[in-house]
Design a protein around this motif. Sequence first.
Motif, PDB file in Angstrom:
ATOM      1  N   GLU A 230     -26.130  19.897  11.748  1.00 11.76           N
ATOM      2  CA  GLU A 230     -24.971  19.925  10.922  1.00 11.76           C
ATOM      3  C   GLU A 230     -23.675  18.859  10.525  1.00 11.76           C
ATOM      4  N   LEU A 231     -23.016  18.101   9.748  1.00 10.03           N
ATOM      5  CA  LEU A 231     -22.196  17.020  10.178  1.00 10.03           C
ATOM      6  C   LEU A 231     -20.569  18.102   9.522  1.00 10.03           C
ATOM      7  N   LEU A 232     -20.329  18.374  11.072  1.00  7.20           N
ATOM      8  CA  LEU A 232     -18.877  18.366  10.715  1.00  7.20           C
ATOM      9  C   LEU A 232     -17.619  17.755  10.573  1.00  7.20           C
ATOM     10  N   HIS A 233     -18.271  16.942  10.657  1.00  8.56           N
ATOM     11  CA  HIS A 233     -17.168  15.881  11.106  1.00  8.56           C
ATOM     12  C   HIS A 233     -16.901  14.166  10.755  1.00  8.56           C
ATOM     13  N   TYR A 234     -17.159  13.674  10.049  1.00  7.95           N
ATOM     14  CA  TYR A 234     -16.867  11.771   9.655  1.00  7.95           C
ATOM     15  C   TYR A 234     -15.371  11.023   9.537  1.00  7.95           C
ATOM     16  N   ASP A 235     -15.196   9.947  10.519  1.00  8.26           N
ATOM     17  CA  ASP A 235     -13.565   9.910   9.843  1.00  8.26           C
ATOM     18  C   ASP A 235     -13.558   8.041  11.020  1.00  8.26           C
ATOM     19  N   TYR A 236     -12.720   6.914  10.992  1.00 10.30           N
ATOM     20  CA  TYR A 236     -12.791   6.010  11.489  1.00 10.30           C
ATOM     21  C   TYR A 236     -11.644   5.885  11.870  1.00 10.30           C
ATOM     22  N   ALA A 237     -11.234   5.344  12.505  1.00 12.54           N
ATOM     23  CA  ALA A 237     -10.183   4.660  13.418  1.00 12.54           C
ATOM     24  C   ALA A 237      -9.853   3.236  13.494  1.00 12.54           C
ATOM     25  N   HIS A 238      -8.693   2.509  13.011  1.00 16.58           N
ATOM     26  CA  HIS A 238      -8.500   1.196  12.836  1.00 16.58           C
ATOM     27  C   HIS A 238      -8.195   0.442  14.647  1.00 16.58           C
ATOM     28  N   ASP A 239      -8.777  -0.594  14.775  1.00 14.56           N
ATOM     29  CA  ASP A 239      -8.220  -1.333  15.472  1.00 14.56           C
ATOM     30  C   ASP A 239      -7.115  -2.138  16.374  1.00 14.56           C
TER      31      ASP A 239
END
Length: 253
Positions: A230-239
């Motif tokens: 189950e995919l619980l969470h997806y996100d990204y962050a800036h470098d």
Amino acid sequence: MIAPHIDFHRGGHAYARAYLELFKQGQPDVVIIFGVAHISPPAPFVLTRKAFDTPFGALTTDQDLVRQLEAACSWDPYAYEMVHRTEHSIEFQAVMLSYLYGPNVRIVPILCSTFGSELGGVEPADIAGVETFLESCQDIVATLGRRVSVIAGADLAHVGRRFGDAFDISEPIVEGVAERDREDLEYVTAGDADGFYRSVMQDRNERRICGLNCIYASLKTVARSGATGELLHYDYAHDPAGGIVSFADVVFA
């Protein structure tokens, strides 16, 4: 479980989501942790017998299981052991585990390097040494008779000038990365390690999925369970140097 290995101040919310789910399942006896050897030493998997010190106590390695995996290697699994010293992908998982359980869980720390196949048409399943090692991991999960958890400390895409691209990050770039990431993650939640690998490599891994091999290894390790994820969470962050890093939480329970 797949959890990030991005630094805590950018990805702490994602660690929290994944490890809450682990905590709900009850305390494991042993945790096999696949991490990323970012400098890619010429060995597919790198073992260590050493403990991992954390602010919440030291996590000791399960020496018997490490020896079992050592016997499955056709290379010296300790030749590049010092790589563990400067890696963070397993270290951050150790911090989270010790926060939850103190020193009361043993770990099997495994760094995944390149499999020697990324530049050619050979897939990991066709590399005898890789498959033999992962079959031994499967045997541990299937026959140990104790509660075993498997964690991949894996980030996904690394895109932007910080990582060698010639463009700045824009909303269409972010959306395109997310679309491709989610295509890959569909194979992950289906437990399809080979499908995941092919999905990432269809464009020769142009997004630089650093967790490619450790996610593959973790999926192979739990393959006999037949469980779906189950995919619980997806996100990204800036470098801060220009770019984005994406990450996700996936749990097989």
